[in-house]
Design a protein around this motif. Structure first.
Motif, PDB file in Angstrom:
ATOM      1  N   ALA A 138       0.828  -1.201   0.000  1.00  0.00           N
ATOM      2  CA  ALA A 138       0.000   0.000   0.000  1.00  0.00           C
ATOM      3  C   ALA A 138       0.864   1.252   0.000  1.00  0.00           C
ATOM      4  O   ALA A 138       0.599   2.208  -0.738  1.00  0.00           O
ATOM      5  CB  ALA A 138      -0.924   0.006   1.222  1.00  0.00           C
ATOM      6  N   ARG A 139       1.903   1.253   0.798  1.00  0.00           N
ATOM      7  CA  ARG A 139       2.800   2.419   0.832  1.00  0.00           C
ATOM      8  C   ARG A 139       3.431   2.653  -0.538  1.00  0.00           C
ATOM      9  O   ARG A 139       3.537   3.800  -0.999  1.00  0.00           O
ATOM     10  CB  ARG A 139       3.883   2.222   1.892  1.00  0.00           C
ATOM     11  CG  ARG A 139       4.820   3.427   2.056  1.00  0.00           C
ATOM     12  CD  ARG A 139       5.840   3.173   3.154  1.00  0.00           C
ATOM     13  NE  ARG A 139       5.182   3.038   4.449  1.00  0.00           N
ATOM     14  CZ  ARG A 139       4.847   4.058   5.233  1.00  0.00           C
ATOM     15  NH1 ARG A 139       5.128   5.302   4.838  1.00  0.00           N
ATOM     16  NH2 ARG A 139       4.265   3.853   6.382  1.00  0.00           N
ATOM     17  N   SER A 140       3.819   1.599  -1.190  1.00  0.00           N
ATOM     18  CA  SER A 140       4.449   1.727  -2.509  1.00  0.00           C
ATOM     19  C   SER A 140       3.467   2.266  -3.544  1.00  0.00           C
ATOM     20  O   SER A 140       3.831   3.099  -4.381  1.00  0.00           O
ATOM     21  CB  SER A 140       4.993   0.365  -2.956  1.00  0.00           C
ATOM     22  OG  SER A 140       5.972  -0.106  -2.048  1.00  0.00           O
ATOM     23  N   VAL A 141       2.213   1.796  -3.484  1.00  0.00           N
ATOM     24  CA  VAL A 141       1.198   2.300  -4.405  1.00  0.00           C
ATOM     25  C   VAL A 141       0.929   3.777  -4.138  1.00  0.00           C
ATOM     26  O   VAL A 141       0.849   4.594  -5.068  1.00  0.00           O
ATOM     27  CB  VAL A 141      -0.109   1.483  -4.270  1.00  0.00           C
ATOM     28  CG1 VAL A 141      -1.233   2.131  -5.078  1.00  0.00           C
ATOM     29  CG2 VAL A 141       0.116   0.048  -4.747  1.00  0.00           C
ATOM     30  N   VAL A 158      -1.298   5.586   4.583  1.00  0.00           N
ATOM     31  CA  VAL A 158      -1.163   4.147   4.759  1.00  0.00           C
ATOM     32  C   VAL A 158      -2.073   3.665   5.892  1.00  0.00           C
ATOM     33  O   VAL A 158      -2.745   2.639   5.774  1.00  0.00           O
ATOM     34  CB  VAL A 158       0.305   3.762   5.036  1.00  0.00           C
ATOM     35  CG1 VAL A 158       0.413   2.268   5.345  1.00  0.00           C
ATOM     36  CG2 VAL A 158       1.188   4.111   3.840  1.00  0.00           C
ATOM     37  N   GLU A 159      -2.129   4.416   6.992  1.00  0.00           N
ATOM     38  CA  GLU A 159      -3.020   4.075   8.111  1.00  0.00           C
ATOM     39  C   GLU A 159      -4.469   3.973   7.636  1.00  0.00           C
ATOM     40  O   GLU A 159      -5.207   3.054   8.024  1.00  0.00           O
ATOM     41  CB  GLU A 159      -2.928   5.137   9.208  1.00  0.00           C
ATOM     42  CG  GLU A 159      -1.637   5.120  10.002  1.00  0.00           C
ATOM     43  CD  GLU A 159      -1.538   6.338  10.927  1.00  0.00           C
ATOM     44  OE1 GLU A 159      -2.542   7.072  11.053  1.00  0.00           O
ATOM     45  OE2 GLU A 159      -0.461   6.547  11.517  1.00  0.00           O
ATOM     46  N   VAL A 194       8.629  -6.648  -1.673  1.00  0.00           N
ATOM     47  CA  VAL A 194       7.293  -6.139  -1.368  1.00  0.00           C
ATOM     48  C   VAL A 194       6.243  -6.937  -2.134  1.00  0.00           C
ATOM     49  O   VAL A 194       5.204  -7.322  -1.576  1.00  0.00           O
ATOM     50  CB  VAL A 194       7.186  -4.629  -1.702  1.00  0.00           C
ATOM     51  CG1 VAL A 194       5.730  -4.146  -1.624  1.00  0.00           C
ATOM     52  CG2 VAL A 194       8.054  -3.814  -0.754  1.00  0.00           C
ATOM     53  N   LEU A 195       6.520  -7.206  -3.404  1.00  0.00           N
ATOM     54  CA  LEU A 195       5.576  -7.982  -4.204  1.00  0.00           C
ATOM     55  C   LEU A 195       5.455  -9.401  -3.663  1.00  0.00           C
ATOM     56  O   LEU A 195       4.345  -9.963  -3.588  1.00  0.00           O
ATOM     57  CB  LEU A 195       6.011  -8.007  -5.670  1.00  0.00           C
ATOM     58  CG  LEU A 195       5.099  -8.812  -6.610  1.00  0.00           C
ATOM     59  CD1 LEU A 195       3.676  -8.250  -6.618  1.00  0.00           C
ATOM     60  CD2 LEU A 195       5.675  -8.835  -8.024  1.00  0.00           C
TER      61      LEU A 195
END
Length: 292
Positions: A138-141, A158-159, A194-195
């Motif tokens: 999610a952070r990466s997106v 992110v939260e 991450v993936l």
């Protein structure tokens, strides 16, 4: 944040309650043969304000609701009390209100609809659906669209995304039926690790009782939803129709006209048939893990 707070103690949430109240007001107005202009004049507003109220796009002042009910000839004290209570519920802050400075109104509307849904059907072509994302993914997106923001704002975004996921863990959680394009499993958002973590999470989620996950393989060629990602929401309230949500870069489209919804229902039905069946998903995910 309690489960009751997240889901909405009334079983719906403020956005859905607005839609429900708006629909009731529209039905009462039409039965009485009152025009939107006449209704707007009664509450010192305009025809467009009445339209927005009836669509559930704005909040409700209790005084306005009381004036409209009087205009529409509603005199039963029980019905009056019920409608005014619904107006108060429609104005209650949503669980996401603490993040409202980060969210455009069109996405706040979606969060309200998502929390009230009993069934969420979605197709994703680029990313793992938000309700299934790990924190790192999610952070990466989020970084793709908000790379210039400060660290605290990114943390809060992110939260928020992690808070959304809680609806899958509550007793009356909606069912989530998702089809993801195989490209989602190959695109290294955030890097390989991450993936990998994300695909492992998806593998675990295939055992979740409320989640059904399918993959649209590359070899399938063209398919029913080649036009892009979309989500269809179904609600427990009889007076609320299914709704199609299509997110864009800076806005979203909401479709609730029956003809539009029917076309998307037909498309998602074909997707479920054309994608690999759910019992094949674990093997597909394990194969993806071996290639990351």
């Amino acid at each position: 944040m309690s489960a009751a707070h997240h889901r909405g103690e009334s079983g719906g949430g403020p956005i859905v309650r607005r839609m429900q109240l708006g629909g009731r007001l529209r039905a009462l107005r039409e039965v009485r043969g009152v025009t939107r202009d006449e209704a707007g004049w009664t509450i010192r507003g305009s025809e467009s304000k009445i339209s927005r109220m009836e669509l559930g796009r704005v909040g409700f002042k209790e005084r306005d609701v009381a004036d409209l009910l009087k205009l529409y000839g509603v005199e039963d004290p029980v019905e009056l009390a019920e409608m005014l209570a619904l107006a108060r519920a429609a104005n209650a802050p949503g669980w996401w209100s603490q993040y409202s400075d980060l969210l455009p109104p069109w996405f706040q509307n979606y969060l309200g609809l998502e929390e009230a849904a009993t069934l969420i059907r979605t197709y994703e072509v680029q990313f793992v659906p938000g309700l299934l994302q790990t924190e790192a993914y999610a952070r990466s997106v989020i970084l793709l669209g908000h790379s210039q923001k400060d660290a605290r704002e990114l943390d809060r975004r992110v939260e928020l995304r992690m808070a959304r996921k809680r609806i899958l863990g509550i007793p009356d959680a909606p069912r989530l039926w998702a089809v993801i394009d195989e490209a989602v499993l190959r695109r290294p958002i955030g890097g390989r690790e991450v993936l990998r973590e994300q695909v492992e999470e998806l593998l675990e989620l295939t055992e979740h009782p409320k989640v059904r996950l399918q993959v649209m393989p590359f070899w399938s060629g063209g398919h029913a939803a080649a036009g892009g990602a979309f989500t269809i929401l179904r609600f427990p309230l009889r007076d609320l129709p299914d709704m199609v949500y299509i997110e864009q870069l800076t806005s979203a489209i909401y479709l609730d006209k029956q003809d539009d919804v029917d076309r998307y229902l037909a498309a998602v039905g074909r997707l479920f048939i054309e994608a690999e069946p759910p019992d094949r998903t674990p093997d597909i995910l394990r194969d993806a893990l071996n290639q990351i």
